[in-house]
Design a protein around this motif. Structure first.
Motif, short mmCIF file in Angstrom:
data_model
loop_
_atom_site.label_atom_id
_atom_site.label_comp_id
_atom_site.label_asym_id
_atom_site.label_seq_id
_atom_site.Cartn_x
_atom_site.Cartn_y
_atom_site.Cartn_z
N LEU A 7 0.80 -1.22 0.00
CA LEU A 7 0.00 0.00 0.00
C LEU A 7 0.83 1.27 0.00
CD1 LEU A 7 -3.13 -0.52 2.19
CD2 LEU A 7 -3.01 0.42 -0.10
N TRP A 84 -7.77 -12.55 -3.25
CA TRP A 84 -7.37 -11.15 -3.38
C TRP A 84 -8.57 -10.21 -3.48
CZ3 TRP A 84 -2.54 -10.95 -2.16
CH2 TRP A 84 -1.69 -12.02 -2.49
N ASP A 87 -9.07 -2.38 -4.14
CA ASP A 87 -9.84 -1.19 -3.81
C ASP A 87 -10.03 -0.30 -5.04
OD1 ASP A 87 -7.53 0.38 -4.17
OD2 ASP A 87 -7.24 0.77 -2.03
N ARG A 91 -5.31 -0.84 -5.48
CA ARG A 91 -4.45 -1.51 -4.52
C ARG A 91 -4.97 -2.93 -4.24
NH1 ARG A 91 -5.06 3.72 -2.06
NH2 ARG A 91 -3.16 4.95 -2.27
N ARG A 92 -4.06 -3.85 -4.08
CA ARG A 92 -4.41 -5.25 -3.87
C ARG A 92 -4.18 -5.65 -2.42
NH1 ARG A 92 -1.41 -10.26 -5.06
NH2 ARG A 92 0.29 -8.99 -5.88
N TYR A 93 -5.11 -6.43 -1.88
CA TYR A 93 -5.05 -6.88 -0.49
C TYR A 93 -5.22 -8.39 -0.41
CZ TYR A 93 -6.08 -1.93 0.40
OH TYR A 93 -6.05 -0.56 0.43
N ASP A 95 -6.88 -11.20 1.41
CA ASP A 95 -8.07 -11.27 2.24
C ASP A 95 -7.96 -12.43 3.22
OD1 ASP A 95 -10.55 -11.18 3.35
OD2 ASP A 95 -11.65 -11.78 1.55
N LYS A 455 -3.35 -3.76 7.51
CA LYS A 455 -4.10 -3.30 6.33
C LYS A 455 -3.23 -2.44 5.43
CE LYS A 455 -6.39 0.36 6.40
NZ LYS A 455 -6.18 1.80 6.03
N ASP A 456 -2.49 -1.51 6.02
CA ASP A 456 -1.63 -0.63 5.23
C ASP A 456 -0.54 -1.40 4.50
OD1 ASP A 456 -3.11 1.51 6.09
OD2 ASP A 456 -1.71 2.09 7.68
N GLY A 458 -1.08 -4.44 3.33
CA GLY A 458 -1.71 -5.28 2.32
C GLY A 458 -2.37 -6.55 2.80
N LEU A 460 -5.63 -8.07 5.18
CA LEU A 460 -6.87 -7.74 5.88
C LEU A 460 -7.23 -8.87 6.85
CD1 LEU A 460 -9.00 -6.43 2.87
CD2 LEU A 460 -7.53 -5.12 4.42
#
Length: 503
Positions: A7, A84, A87, A91-93, A95, A455-456, A458, A460
């Motif tokens: 992120l 994945w 947002d 940006r990819r997170y 999960d 979270k920042d 990447g 969650l």
């Protein structure tokens, strides 16, 4: 390259060498530090919806206030693919919460998508006043997953609806009124099931909510009165000590004795309707019970005229790894099973499975669910079962989940604020504490800082428990060892950063 950017758009060096924290030994499982997000070939389409500011304004003015968003700056998620999420800014997170334990086989799984698309091109809805093939095909597939005489199914749309219906069935079948659940349990938020839920934070001050419902002592081996080092069916145990033999659990016996006291003093003798139990508590913070407890509890309930209801809303469909249903890990067969969330991989679908004798009570009056078992939901449910079997996701939950738990246990050895690591398969909890000896919850600002930092970077995670200090880890069951390594490294860095700021 997007897949290698976190992120902050910089590489994060997750070096253990720089940690100032309680390092006791070199990690055995986490042999290498992975400081980049695992690759993904998926590239979602660019976001074209309302602006972030517009979304905030619409949410404030037109959506009810119970829809509270996570994080200081809430995320706008517009796309997902397998494990994945993406947002609105691309940006990819990773999960690790699965839409609150709902995305079982992966976001937008192609086989599930295809099944839904094919069904929507033929038939969306008729209600069950007409017969359509999909509900019959799905019912046969689903009940085949159950042991014993659990052969009748009623389809609904959510976990609250399923537990609501189970309460009705239990009371009709037994002719009794009183229902037991555990303190710290969560079984829904309909006016009926709110009484089952035993969290003050989830209860409205309404008359009659707890009518005929008793909340009994929660048999929690970590935070409860009794607990030891071999209580749980998990690769990781509590740090508490006990003198139990390998084939017995003293804590389980003590908690069972407390349950017997409730039957002796607080219930009409032989006139119980039911007891509800999550196989592993979800919202309550991934709490596991002592081995053998639920089996004995079910026998006690039946001896007093009641039925036992297994709430598999979060633990079902292979998530616990060793078994397809969480109750199988407790070595008993319930009389009624409720399920939702992972059953539809995010599509509105839920069910109650029970015996033909108990199901027959619904014939005492007209009972109807407009959308229950509709063609689209049934097609999705069949596809989810197919994917779990074809991609061996139950086995993956056991393999990757065990690796995850052991990796998190190493963080517990290094950081005193990791009080407990628990769970089975990919149903995992990490309890953050202010002190490992007292097990007092870590102060909320510190919990939130760790959570936000993850979270920042990447990843969650969810949160649960009465104090919100348990990280809930229930990802799509398709995650990999590389995903676990990245997630644990990120969590370790977030903890180290938080502790460094306290010095």
């Amino acid at each position: 390259m997007m897949s290698k950017i976190l992120l902050s758009n910089t590489r994060c060096t997750l070096s253990r060498a720089s940690s100032t924290l309680h390092s006791k030994a070199a990690p055995a499982v986490m042999s290498q530090v992975q400081n980049e997000m695992p690759e993904s070939n998926h590239r979602p389409a660019s976001y074209k919806g309302p602006s972030y500011e517009q979304i905030l304004e619409i949410r404030k003015t037109h959506l009810t206030p119970n829809l509270s968003a996570h994080f200081k700056k809430p995320l706008v998620i517009h796309a997902g693919q397998m494990q994945w999420l993406y947002d609105h800014e691309g940006r990819r997170y990773l999960d690790m919460f699965g839409g609150i334990v709902t995305v079982s086989v992966g976001h937008c799984h192609p086989k599930v998508n295809q099944a839904l698309a094919e069904q929507t091109s033929k038939l969306w809805h008729t209600t069950n006043i007409y017969m359509h093939p999909k509900i019959h095909e799905y019912a046969e597939r689903l009940v085949a997953k159950f042991p014993g005489n659990l052969k009748s199914v009623c389809f609904v749309n959510s976990g609250s609806e399923a537990n609501d219906l189970a309460m009705l069935m239990a009371r009709l079948y037994t002719g009794n009124q009183d229902i037991l659940t555990f303190r710290n349990a969560y079984h829904g938020m309909s006016p009926y099931t709110m009484g089952l839920t035993a969290h003050s934070t989830w209860r409205y001050p309404l008359p009659g909510v707890s009518n005929g419902i008793l909340h009994v002592m929660n048999p929690d081996p970590y935070q409860g009165i009794w607990g030891g080092s071999a209580c749980r069916d998990s690769p990781v145990q509590t740090t508490r000590t006990c003198n139990c033999a390998p084939d017995s659990c003293q804590a389980g016996s003590e908690y069972y004795n407390e349950l017997e006291q409730t039957f002796k003093y607080s219930l009409p003798r032989g006139k119980v309707a039911a007891m509800f139990a999550e196989s592993i508590q979800g919202v309550g913070g991934t709490v596991q019970y002592p081995k053998g407890y639920l089996k004995r509890a079910a026998e006690l309930v039946r001896a007093n005229g009641g039925v036992f209801v297994a709430d598999e809303v979060q633990t079902g469909f292979g998530r616990t790894g060793e078994h397809f249903w969480g109750f199988q890990g407790h070595d008993y067969t319930p009389d009624i099973v409720t399920m939702a969330k992972g059953i539809g991989n995010g599509f509105p679908l839920a069910a109650v499975v029970t015996t033909p004798e108990i199901a027959a009570t619904l014939g005492m009056a007209l009972h109807f669910n407009t959308y229950g078992g509709n063609p689209m939901a049934s097609a999705v449910g069949i596809a989810v079962l197919d994917v779990i079997e074809e991609e061996q996701l139950q086995r993956n939950s056991l393999d990757v989940g065990t690796y995850f738990l052991k990796s998190l246990a190493e963080l517990q050895q290094r950081y005193d604020l990791v009080g407990d690591v628990r769970g089975k398969g990919l149903m995992i909890g990490v309890e953050l504490v202010g002190d490992q000896q007292t097990r007092a919850p870590l102060a909320t600002p510190h919990v939130l800082e760790i959570w936000e930092t993850c979270k920042d970077m990447g990843v969650l995670f969810g949160r649960g428990g009465l104090h919100g200090n348990v990280l809930r880890i229930k990802p799509p069951m398709c995650i990999t060892h590389a995903d676990v390594k990245f997630a644990v490294d990120v969590l370790g860095r977030a903890i180290a950063d938080t502790l460094a700021k306290q010095k």
